[in-house]
Write an enzyme that holds these catalytic residues in place. Structure first.
Site, PDB file in Angstrom:
ATOM      1  N   GLU A 111       0.116  10.095   5.578  1.00 30.00           N
ATOM      2  CA  GLU A 111       0.839  11.249   5.074  1.00 30.00           C
ATOM      3  C   GLU A 111       0.076  11.942   3.966  1.00 30.00           C
ATOM      4  OE1 GLU A 111       5.143   9.139   5.584  1.00 30.00           O
ATOM      5  OE2 GLU A 111       4.316   9.526   3.610  1.00 30.00           O
ATOM      6  N   CYS A 133      -0.876  14.848  -2.805  1.00 28.49           N
ATOM      7  CA  CYS A 133      -0.776  13.387  -2.809  1.00 28.49           C
ATOM      8  C   CYS A 133      -1.456  12.852  -1.552  1.00 28.49           C
ATOM      9  CB  CYS A 133       0.697  12.970  -2.840  1.00 28.49           C
ATOM     10  SG  CYS A 133       0.925  11.184  -2.839  1.00 28.49           S
ATOM     11  N   CYS A 140      -0.101  -0.422   4.361  1.00 25.93           N
ATOM     12  CA  CYS A 140      -0.456  -1.005   3.066  1.00 25.93           C
ATOM     13  C   CYS A 140      -0.230  -2.508   3.109  1.00 25.93           C
ATOM     14  CB  CYS A 140       0.415  -0.383   1.975  1.00 25.93           C
ATOM     15  SG  CYS A 140      -0.003  -0.973   0.304  1.00 25.93           S
ATOM     16  N   CYS A 144       5.309  -4.201  -1.405  1.00 27.46           N
ATOM     17  CA  CYS A 144       6.399  -3.972  -2.362  1.00 27.46           C
ATOM     18  C   CYS A 144       7.700  -3.724  -1.579  1.00 27.46           C
ATOM     19  CB  CYS A 144       6.084  -2.772  -3.250  1.00 27.46           C
ATOM     20  SG  CYS A 144       4.478  -2.918  -4.073  1.00 27.46           S
ATOM     21  N   CYS A 147       9.174  -0.094  -1.167  1.00 28.67           N
ATOM     22  CA  CYS A 147       8.285   0.982  -0.736  1.00 28.67           C
ATOM     23  C   CYS A 147       8.195   1.038   0.781  1.00 28.67           C
ATOM     24  CB  CYS A 147       6.894   0.754  -1.327  1.00 28.67           C
ATOM     25  SG  CYS A 147       5.641   1.910  -0.728  1.00 28.67           S
ATOM     26  N   GLY A 185      -1.108   3.054   0.823  1.00 34.19           N
ATOM     27  CA  GLY A 185      -2.254   2.180   0.659  1.00 34.19           C
ATOM     28  C   GLY A 185      -2.567   1.832  -0.776  1.00 34.19           C
ATOM     29  N   CYS A 357       6.766   8.452  -0.407  1.00 35.73           N
ATOM     30  CA  CYS A 357       5.571   8.086   0.344  1.00 35.73           C
ATOM     31  C   CYS A 357       5.890   7.086   1.437  1.00 35.73           C
ATOM     32  CB  CYS A 357       4.518   7.529  -0.598  1.00 35.73           C
ATOM     33  SG  CYS A 357       3.908   8.800  -1.689  1.00 35.73           S
TER      34      CYS A 357
HETATM   35  N1  SAH Z   1      -0.638   1.041  -4.046  1.00 32.42           N
HETATM   36  C1  SAH Z   1      -0.705   1.942  -5.146  1.00 32.42           C
HETATM   37  C2  SAH Z   1      -0.552   3.411  -4.798  1.00 32.42           C
HETATM   38  C3  SAH Z   1       0.496   3.856  -3.822  1.00 32.42           C
HETATM   39  S1  SAH Z   1       2.178   4.025  -4.323  1.00 32.42           S
HETATM   40  C4  SAH Z   1       0.319   1.546  -6.198  1.00 32.42           C
HETATM   41  O1  SAH Z   1       1.141   0.700  -5.938  1.00 32.42           O
HETATM   42  O2  SAH Z   1       0.256   2.080  -7.295  1.00 32.42           O
HETATM   43  C5  SAH Z   1       2.272   5.153  -5.662  1.00 32.42           C
HETATM   44  C6  SAH Z   1       3.467   4.879  -6.554  1.00 32.42           C
HETATM   45  O3  SAH Z   1       4.704   5.183  -5.884  1.00 32.42           O
HETATM   46  C7  SAH Z   1       3.558   3.415  -6.968  1.00 32.42           C
HETATM   47  O4  SAH Z   1       3.859   3.327  -8.336  1.00 32.42           O
HETATM   48  C8  SAH Z   1       4.708   2.924  -6.112  1.00 32.42           C
HETATM   49  O5  SAH Z   1       5.311   1.793  -6.651  1.00 32.42           O
HETATM   50  C9  SAH Z   1       5.620   4.131  -6.095  1.00 32.42           C
HETATM   51  N2  SAH Z   1       6.658   4.095  -5.038  1.00 32.42           N
HETATM   52  C10 SAH Z   1       6.586   3.524  -3.818  1.00 32.42           C
HETATM   53  N3  SAH Z   1       7.734   3.685  -3.137  1.00 32.42           N
HETATM   54  C11 SAH Z   1       8.561   4.372  -3.944  1.00 32.42           C
HETATM   55  C12 SAH Z   1       9.906   4.852  -3.815  1.00 32.42           C
HETATM   56  N4  SAH Z   1      10.609   4.662  -2.701  1.00 32.42           N
HETATM   57  N5  SAH Z   1      10.444   5.529  -4.842  1.00 32.42           N
HETATM   58  C13 SAH Z   1       9.717   5.752  -5.978  1.00 32.42           C
HETATM   59  N6  SAH Z   1       8.452   5.337  -6.154  1.00 32.42           N
HETATM   60  C14 SAH Z   1       7.890   4.640  -5.155  1.00 32.42           C
END
Ligand code: SAH
Length: 368
Positions: A111, A133, A140, A144, A147, A185, A357
């Site tokens: 994306e 972005c 990934c 998490c 996410c 990622g 994302c």
């Molecule tokens: N892997 C890297 C970059 C990708 S995510 C990282 O973890 O930093 C970029 C940011 O978006 C991260 O801080 C992640 O925790 C956050 N993020 C992921 N899913 C989310 C969601 N549903 N709502 C808000 N932030 C989210």
């Protein structure tokens, strides 16, 4: 117990053999042009048309001879991917899904989100620009639980030209004034390719190094290896909690790597690069948004050269997590401020169009 490993996945092996304008280096591109009876400088003009001007059709490159343009249209694609979905929100945020060629039968859709600045922006360079972005991996491996990107696991690392292609496609939607590497990622697990794409973004697209932010879960050894090269971007580290046990749950791939190690690597980064770090903190209602969490976070960060970016959770379908109310986000920020830790709040944009994302891709994967 197994020793903690910092690298769940290796970086990719041999470079791509894809033959597109973006995938070829300058010497290879010149060869193609000379093979078509053109001059080497035509190759450089073509690359500039794509990267600096955002042209993605040969016919549009009127600075090249017409006959050459039609030869090129037959011989050399500019981009490797295919746009397979697009969604737009009322705030003009546009999200596109790009499908890159499959490798080893793995789907490689990523994306890209284009967010035009809001007209109230104080910085004149921002006002008519957009934040893009971008993603570094298809899927990934970090996992998490809140996410969307992690839910289908890692498909593969993106090639440098595929990361760059996201910028080129984003540019076609409007001028870029900022970029965040916060899509799908984990950037530090595909860093060589990211770095080479970001070099082109800096040198050929003209995006300054203070205007690019790379977000990572913060593998300490990798940060220490990168910092001496003074990379041309701002660093953001996803922390999400001050409590070790909870971080092991919220950022599973970091199990065995202590929060203090991550913070120490962040301090070292500041020493080596002279650039302050942002710690990202996704606020999950009833999970990590209590006053106690804010106080313990402040204890960890007080005195460090870093600010906090609070991100109210952006709901993902079928996820058990909830977004906190505005008032409790503000209360969390206040506790940090009272403890002398500076925090900003980032409300996600384009929420009604799957803009969190990984959401557009997840929805597509599920409906197929
Ligand atoms: N892997 C890297 C970059 C990708 S995510 C990282 O973890 O930093 C970029 C940011 O978006 C991260 O801080 C992640 O925790 C956050 N993020 C992921 N899913 C989310 C969601 N549903 N709502 C808000 N932030 C989210």
């Amino acid at each position: 117990m197994e020793a903690p490993s910092e690298a769940p996945r290796p970086e990719p092996g041999p470079p791509t053999t894809t033959r597109t304008l973006l995938a070829l280096d300058v010497a290879e591109l010149e060869q193609v042009f000379v093979g078509l009876g053109a001059k080497p400088f035509h190759a450089r003009i073509a690359r500039e048309n794509v990267l600096a001007k955002g042209l993605v059709e040969w016919e549009a490159m009127t600075s090249l001879p017409a006959s050459l343009r039609s030869d090129l249209a037959r011989e050399l694609p500019i981009l490797a991917g295919r746009e397979t979905a697009r969604s737009a929100a009322v705030d003009r945020t546009t999200k596109i899904l790009i499908e890159f060629p499959r490798e080893k039968q793995r789907d490689a859709s990523v994306e890209v989100v284009h967010m035009p600045s809001l007209s109230l922006d104080a910085d004149p360079d921002e006002r008519d620009g957009a934040t893009l972005c971008v993603s570094t991996q298809a899927g990934c491996p970090i996992g998490c639980p809140f996410c969307a990107s992690g839910q289908l696991g890692l498909a593969r690392n993106l090639h440098a030209h595929e990361i760059l292609e996201q910028y080129v496609r984003g540019r076609t939607l409007g001028r870029l004034s900022r970029s965040v590497v916060m899509g799908m990622g984990e950037p530090l697990l595909n860093f060589t390719n990211l770095q080479s794409a970001l070099d082109a973004v800096h040198d050929e697209m003209g995006l300054g190094s203070r205007r690019v932010t790379v977000s990572t879960v913060g593998f300490p050894d990798r940060l220490r290896a990168i910092a001496p090269n003074r990379p041309r971007f701002q660093l953001a580290i996803s922390l999400h909690t001050p409590d070790q046990e909870q971080r092991d749950e919220l950022v599973p791939a970091m199990r065995g790597i202590g929060i203090e190690d991550v913070l120490k690597a962040g301090d070292d980064w500041f020493e080596k690069t002279g650039r302050e770090i942002t710690y990202e903190y996704v606020l999950l209602h009833g999970v990590n948004d209590s006053a106690g969490h804010a106080r313990r976070l402040a204890d960890r960060l007080r005195g460090r050269r870093a600010t906090v970016n609070l991100i109210p959770y952006n709901p993902v379908a079928e996820s058990p997590y909830r977004r906190p109310e505005g008032a409790s986000v503000e209360a969390f920020r206040r506790v940090l401020a009272d403890e002398r830790v500076v925090a900003t709040v980032r409300w996600s944009r384009g929420v009604e169009s799957d803009a969190a994302c990984g959401q557009l891709r997840l929805r597509h994967a599920r409906t197929r």
